[in-house]
Design a protein around this motif. Structure first.
Motif, PDB file in Angstrom:
ATOM      1  N   SER A 134      32.103  36.548  45.143  1.00  0.00           N
ATOM      2  CA  SER A 134      33.015  36.304  46.369  1.00  0.00           C
ATOM      3  C   SER A 134      33.731  34.992  46.429  1.00  0.00           C
ATOM      4  O   SER A 134      34.795  34.804  47.168  1.00  0.00           O
ATOM      5  N   VAL A 159      37.732  37.818  44.734  1.00  0.00           N
ATOM      6  CA  VAL A 159      36.691  37.706  43.643  1.00  0.00           C
ATOM      7  C   VAL A 159      36.578  36.073  43.073  1.00  0.00           C
ATOM      8  O   VAL A 159      35.669  35.756  42.856  1.00  0.00           O
ATOM      9  N   ARG A 210      35.244  40.170  38.101  1.00  0.00           N
ATOM     10  CA  ARG A 210      34.037  40.753  38.960  1.00  0.00           C
ATOM     11  C   ARG A 210      32.828  41.347  38.163  1.00  0.00           C
ATOM     12  O   ARG A 210      31.737  41.295  38.435  1.00  0.00           O
TER      13      ARG A 210
END
Length: 436
Positions: free
Chosen positions: A319, A376, A411
């Protein structure tokens, strides 16, 4: 020629002070004054309730006006008409003789016409040798000319009163509709209030209103309705304010939860801890805000000499990825992004983020796609990707879809920003090499 301004009626008819006053007023009319008889008659019809004449009397007056030659009533041509009762009956659509005489007397008493009776009570006119009317006996229309302004003012005042009455009834109807809708909304709300009492009050005020209700009655009812509408509006406003406060509290809590207090916007930041990709270049940029061309060439040479990175280190949190590219290197690889910065230039990462939002909108990249990329990749890396997409915009048919694909790969930790920037640097270096 007229015999004078004062004359008495024939036979047993008595002379009254009202007749005398009408004759004196008619005698003061300037001879050159003229009035359109049909416009005057229209004003009389509109103000008949104020003047005090009936519609049948106005029908007789209309017949008398039809005997006057021309459309303008003027004292220069004489204002006496002398039709017989038989002719008047025909022009009043067969009105009976007794009814005709009664309405003629009403017109005289109202001061609209005068009697100019002959010695024998007959109606006629003496004409000269050339056919011009000399002295005439009949009904004198000069009071109409003398009181023309009065009739117009009375008609205008009455029309204004009718308009105001109609306006108040419209406002009352709108007020009733508003109260009905507000009561329905109040019943559906969660506000603790006595809706039944408000409903009973509304029903008491909603009694059928007579079609001939006076203006004062309509105003009184409208004021009561307006007061009830104000009470309902205040109650609903309190409910709305309470809901807004609750929504603001939830919004503030969510904002604090999703904020990133450790986010920084330096003019030239270094890389994240342990990234190791461009630490030397970042340190040199931090040491000197304006990087010389030699140092920038050295940093870019290191980028080109390193093998492409196919994935991001698993130790980095997905993140909040660290910045992979120093800002000067990015601007040398993607110079077009600088045109969209504040004042047409980019001097720090904050300017780059601002320019990325502008370019994202220009490329029709959806807000969801860009926010997902920021989550992301991190805000700085997402802005870097937008700058790279802008450089190759002519080769990318769907920038938004392309960004979503890169975000999905990131991701899965299968994408890094550095190889993309390095490829653009090599492409630009082939056509425009940096000075050594």
């Amino acid at each position: 020629m007229e015999r004078g301004s004062v004359t008495t009626p024939f036979g047993r008819r008595a002379m009254t002070l009202g007749m005398l006053a009408s004759q004196i007023a008619a005698g003061n009319v300037p001879p050159d004054r003229s009035v359109d008889k049909w416009k005057l008659f229209r004003s009389l019809c509109e103000a008949k309730t104020v003047i005090g004449v009936s519609d049948r009397s106005l029908a007789v007056l209309n017949a008398l006006l039809s005997f006057y030659p021309g459309a303008e009533l003027s004292g220069e041509n004489g204002l006496v008409v002398f039709p017989s009762n038989a002719q008047l009956s025909l022009r009043t659509h067969g009105m009976a003789g007794t009814t005709l005489r009664r309405h003629l007397a009403c017109l005289v008493e109202s001061g609209l016409i005068l009697r100019r009776d002959s010695p024998n009570g007959k109606r006629y006119a003496r004409r000269s040798r050339n056919g011009a009317v000399g002295e005439a006996f009949g009904f004198d229309l000069s009071p109409l000319v003398a009181r023309a302004d009065e009739f117009k003012a009375a008609a205008a005042k009455l029309a204004a009163a009718k308009q105001y009455h109609r306006l108040m009834r419209e406002r009352l109807s709108l007020c009733r509709r508003d109260i009905a809708k507000l009561l329905e909304l109040l019943r559906d709300s969660d506000l603790p209030t006595d809706c039944e009492q408000q409903q009973r009050r509304y029903e008491e005020l909603s009694a059928p209103l007579s079609r001939k209700a006076s203006v004062s009655d309509v105003e009184t009812l409208h004021d009561a309705m307006a007061e009830l509408r104000t009470d309902l509006s205040n109650q609903l406003e309190k409910l709305l304010n309470s809901k807004k406060m609750g929504a603001n509290d939830r919004h503030n809590g969510q904002h604090i939860q999703s904020s990133h207090p450790d986010s920084q916007f330096e003019s030239e930041p270094g890389l994240g801890k342990g990234s190791g990709k461009f630490s030397a270049g970042a340190q040199s940029c931090n040491a000197d805000p304006v990087t010389p061309k030699a140092k920038l060439s050295e940093v870019s040479t290191r980028i080109d000499s390193q093998p492409p990175v196919s994935s991001v280190s698993p130790s980095l949190p997905i993140s909040r990825l660290a910045r992979e590219i120093p800002l000067p290197v990015l601007l040398s690889a993607c110079p077009q992004i600088a045109d969209y910065g504040p004042q047409g230039r980019i001097t720090n990462w904050k300017d780059l983020l601002t320019a990325a939002v502008v370019v994202r909108t220009m490329l029709n990249v959806s807000t969801d796609a860009y926010d997902d990329a920021c989550t992301v990749l991190g805000q700085e890396n997402a802005a870097t990707v937008i700058a790279c997409i802008l450089e190759r915009a002519d080769c990318i048919s769907s920038p938004g879809g392309y960004l979503r694909v890169l975000t999905a790969r990131a991701r899965r930790q299968a994408f890094s920003v550095a190889p993309m920037v390095a490829a653009l640097r090599r492409a630009r270096g082939a056509s425009m090499p940096l000075a050594s």
